[in-house]
Design a protein around this motif. Structure first.
Motif, PDB file in Angstrom:
ATOM      1  N   ASP A  68       0.834  -1.210   0.000  1.00  0.00           N
ATOM      2  CA  ASP A  68       0.000   0.000   0.000  1.00  0.00           C
ATOM      3  C   ASP A  68       0.864   1.254   0.000  1.00  0.00           C
ATOM      4  N   PHE A  69       1.969   1.246   0.750  1.00  0.00           N
ATOM      5  CA  PHE A  69       2.879   2.392   0.750  1.00  0.00           C
ATOM      6  C   PHE A  69       3.449   2.633  -0.646  1.00  0.00           C
ATOM      7  N   ILE A  70       3.820   1.555  -1.322  1.00  0.00           N
ATOM      8  CA  ILE A  70       4.375   1.672  -2.681  1.00  0.00           C
ATOM      9  C   ILE A  70       3.287   2.147  -3.641  1.00  0.00           C
ATOM     10  N   ARG A  71       2.127   1.509  -3.593  1.00  0.00           N
ATOM     11  CA  ARG A  71       1.019   1.840  -4.496  1.00  0.00           C
ATOM     12  C   ARG A  71       0.564   3.284  -4.319  1.00  0.00           C
ATOM     13  N   ASP A  72       0.585   3.771  -3.079  1.00  0.00           N
ATOM     14  CA  ASP A  72       0.167   5.145  -2.794  1.00  0.00           C
ATOM     15  C   ASP A  72       1.249   6.171  -3.132  1.00  0.00           C
ATOM     16  N   GLY A  73       2.446   5.693  -3.499  1.00  0.00           N
ATOM     17  CA  GLY A  73       3.526   6.603  -3.855  1.00  0.00           C
ATOM     18  C   GLY A  73       4.310   7.123  -2.673  1.00  0.00           C
ATOM     19  N   ARG A  74       4.082   6.573  -1.504  1.00  0.00           N
ATOM     20  CA  ARG A  74       4.821   7.021  -0.323  1.00  0.00           C
ATOM     21  C   ARG A  74       6.234   6.446  -0.309  1.00  0.00           C
ATOM     22  N   ILE A  75       6.395   5.272  -0.894  1.00  0.00           N
ATOM     23  CA  ILE A  75       7.728   4.681  -1.091  1.00  0.00           C
ATOM     24  C   ILE A  75       7.951   4.629  -2.591  1.00  0.00           C
ATOM     25  N   TYR A  76       9.020   5.236  -3.044  1.00  0.00           N
ATOM     26  CA  TYR A  76       9.321   5.282  -4.473  1.00  0.00           C
ATOM     27  C   TYR A  76      10.129   4.045  -4.837  1.00  0.00           C
ATOM     28  N   ALA A  77       9.451   3.010  -5.289  1.00  0.00           N
ATOM     29  CA  ALA A  77      10.063   1.707  -5.537  1.00  0.00           C
ATOM     30  C   ALA A  77      10.964   1.683  -6.768  1.00  0.00           C
ATOM     31  N   ASP A  78      10.861   2.669  -7.644  1.00  0.00           N
ATOM     32  CA  ASP A  78      11.719   2.685  -8.839  1.00  0.00           C
ATOM     33  C   ASP A  78      13.194   2.823  -8.463  1.00  0.00           C
ATOM     34  N   ASP A  79      13.472   3.396  -7.310  1.00  0.00           N
ATOM     35  CA  ASP A  79      14.854   3.533  -6.844  1.00  0.00           C
ATOM     36  C   ASP A  79      15.355   2.268  -6.143  1.00  0.00           C
ATOM     37  N   LEU A  80      14.459   1.332  -5.889  1.00  0.00           N
ATOM     38  CA  LEU A  80      14.789   0.098  -5.176  1.00  0.00           C
ATOM     39  C   LEU A  80      14.528  -1.069  -6.120  1.00  0.00           C
ATOM     40  N   PRO A  81      15.572  -1.640  -6.704  1.00  0.00           N
ATOM     41  CA  PRO A  81      15.408  -2.599  -7.808  1.00  0.00           C
ATOM     42  C   PRO A  81      14.582  -3.841  -7.509  1.00  0.00           C
ATOM     43  N   ASN A  82      14.598  -4.363  -6.297  1.00  0.00           N
ATOM     44  CA  ASN A  82      13.877  -5.607  -6.003  1.00  0.00           C
ATOM     45  C   ASN A  82      12.562  -5.399  -5.271  1.00  0.00           C
ATOM     46  N   LEU A  83      12.245  -4.155  -4.956  1.00  0.00           N
ATOM     47  CA  LEU A  83      11.042  -3.884  -4.179  1.00  0.00           C
ATOM     48  C   LEU A  83       9.846  -3.685  -5.100  1.00  0.00           C
ATOM     49  N   GLY A  84       8.813  -4.429  -4.868  1.00  0.00           N
ATOM     50  CA  GLY A  84       7.574  -4.342  -5.632  1.00  0.00           C
ATOM     51  C   GLY A  84       6.561  -5.285  -5.015  1.00  0.00           C
ATOM     52  N   TYR A  85       5.394  -5.361  -5.603  1.00  0.00           N
ATOM     53  CA  TYR A  85       4.332  -6.227  -5.102  1.00  0.00           C
ATOM     54  C   TYR A  85       3.748  -6.988  -6.283  1.00  0.00           C
ATOM     55  N   PRO A  86       3.057  -8.099  -6.040  1.00  0.00           N
ATOM     56  CA  PRO A  86       2.575  -8.934  -7.151  1.00  0.00           C
ATOM     57  C   PRO A  86       1.366  -8.336  -7.881  1.00  0.00           C
ATOM     58  N   CYS A  87       1.345  -8.547  -9.203  1.00  0.00           N
ATOM     59  CA  CYS A  87       0.186  -8.219 -10.034  1.00  0.00           C
ATOM     60  C   CYS A  87      -0.991  -9.038  -9.510  1.00  0.00           C
ATOM     61  N   LYS A  88      -2.165  -8.434  -9.436  1.00  0.00           N
ATOM     62  CA  LYS A  88      -3.340  -9.126  -8.895  1.00  0.00           C
ATOM     63  C   LYS A  88      -3.819 -10.278  -9.778  1.00  0.00           C
ATOM     64  N   HIS A  89      -3.352 -10.327 -11.034  1.00  0.00           N
ATOM     65  CA  HIS A  89      -3.812 -11.392 -11.923  1.00  0.00           C
ATOM     66  C   HIS A  89      -2.760 -12.494 -12.091  1.00  0.00           C
ATOM     67  N   CYS A  90      -1.544 -12.113 -12.461  1.00  0.00           N
ATOM     68  CA  CYS A  90      -0.540 -13.133 -12.793  1.00  0.00           C
ATOM     69  C   CYS A  90       0.545 -13.300 -11.732  1.00  0.00           C
ATOM     70  N   GLY A  91       0.679 -12.350 -10.809  1.00  0.00           N
ATOM     71  CA  GLY A  91       1.663 -12.472  -9.749  1.00  0.00           C
ATOM     72  C   GLY A  91       3.028 -11.880 -10.069  1.00  0.00           C
ATOM     73  N   LYS A  92       3.222 -11.355 -11.281  1.00  0.00           N
ATOM     74  CA  LYS A  92       4.492 -10.727 -11.657  1.00  0.00           C
ATOM     75  C   LYS A  92       4.741  -9.514 -10.752  1.00  0.00           C
ATOM     76  N   VAL A  93       5.985  -9.290 -10.336  1.00  0.00           N
ATOM     77  CA  VAL A  93       6.311  -8.175  -9.454  1.00  0.00           C
ATOM     78  C   VAL A  93       6.195  -6.858 -10.217  1.00  0.00           C
ATOM     79  N   ILE A  94       5.396  -5.943  -9.669  1.00  0.00           N
ATOM     80  CA  ILE A  94       5.178  -4.632 -10.276  1.00  0.00           C
ATOM     81  C   ILE A  94       5.429  -3.547  -9.230  1.00  0.00           C
ATOM     82  N   LYS A  95       5.488  -2.311  -9.691  1.00  0.00           N
ATOM     83  CA  LYS A  95       5.779  -1.202  -8.785  1.00  0.00           C
ATOM     84  C   LYS A  95       4.697  -0.136  -8.758  1.00  0.00           C
ATOM     85  N   ARG A  96       3.668  -0.289  -9.578  1.00  0.00           N
ATOM     86  CA  ARG A  96       2.546   0.664  -9.559  1.00  0.00           C
ATOM     87  C   ARG A  96       1.291  -0.001 -10.105  1.00  0.00           C
ATOM     88  N   GLN A  97       0.166   0.577  -9.743  1.00  0.00           N
ATOM     89  CA  GLN A  97      -1.160   0.124 -10.137  1.00  0.00           C
ATOM     90  C   GLN A  97      -1.494  -1.249  -9.562  1.00  0.00           C
TER      91      GLN A  97
END
Length: 141
Positions: A68-97
């Protein structure tokens, strides 16, 4: 007082006066404290390559809250190469939406095709045939 100013906290259910957040004051303070802990952890250079599970284990903050912090833009995950959360459909690691670009594109194409088909059927006066039970539907887990 307006009726829409009172709401229940999304976490604990307590009735509170809603101003700028969906949480009561106690839960809001707890979320802000969790954000501070996660943010301090990620500021350390050695933790720059941590994934969301590593951050959660090290900070005792839930994976959902970090996402939620990443999705809300409070943590800028683009600067952190391995930080992300899974896509709600396929599970691929994403950093927004909510969906990755591929799932979003597939979903958009499927909707466009359905809308074009419905428009064609409407113009020709035909009725839509219901798909078979085993047809693939989009489902967000």
């Amino acid at each position: 007082m307006k009726a829409n100013q009172l709401d229940n906290c999304r976490i604990c259910g307590t009735l509170f006066l809603k101003d700028y957040t969906d949480y009561c004051l106690d839960c809001y303070k707890e979320i802000e404290e969790e954000f501070k802990i996660v943010n301090e952890f990620l500021k350390i250079e050695a933790n720059r390559f941590a994934n969301i599970q590593d951050v959660s284990l090290s900070t005792n903050v839930s994976v959902k809250q970090i996402a939620d912090f990443i999705r809300d833009g409070r943590i800028y995950a683009d600067d952190l190469p391995n930080l992300g959360y899974p896509c709600k459909h396929c599970g691929k690691v994403i950093k927004r939406q909510i969906l990755c670009d591929d799932c979003f594109k597939d979903f958009s194409l499927e909707i466009d095709a359905t809308l074009k088909n419905d428009k064609f059927l409407e113009e020709t006066g035909r009725k839509r045939v219901r798909p078979k039970v085993n047809a693939q539907y989009w489902k967000i887990r």
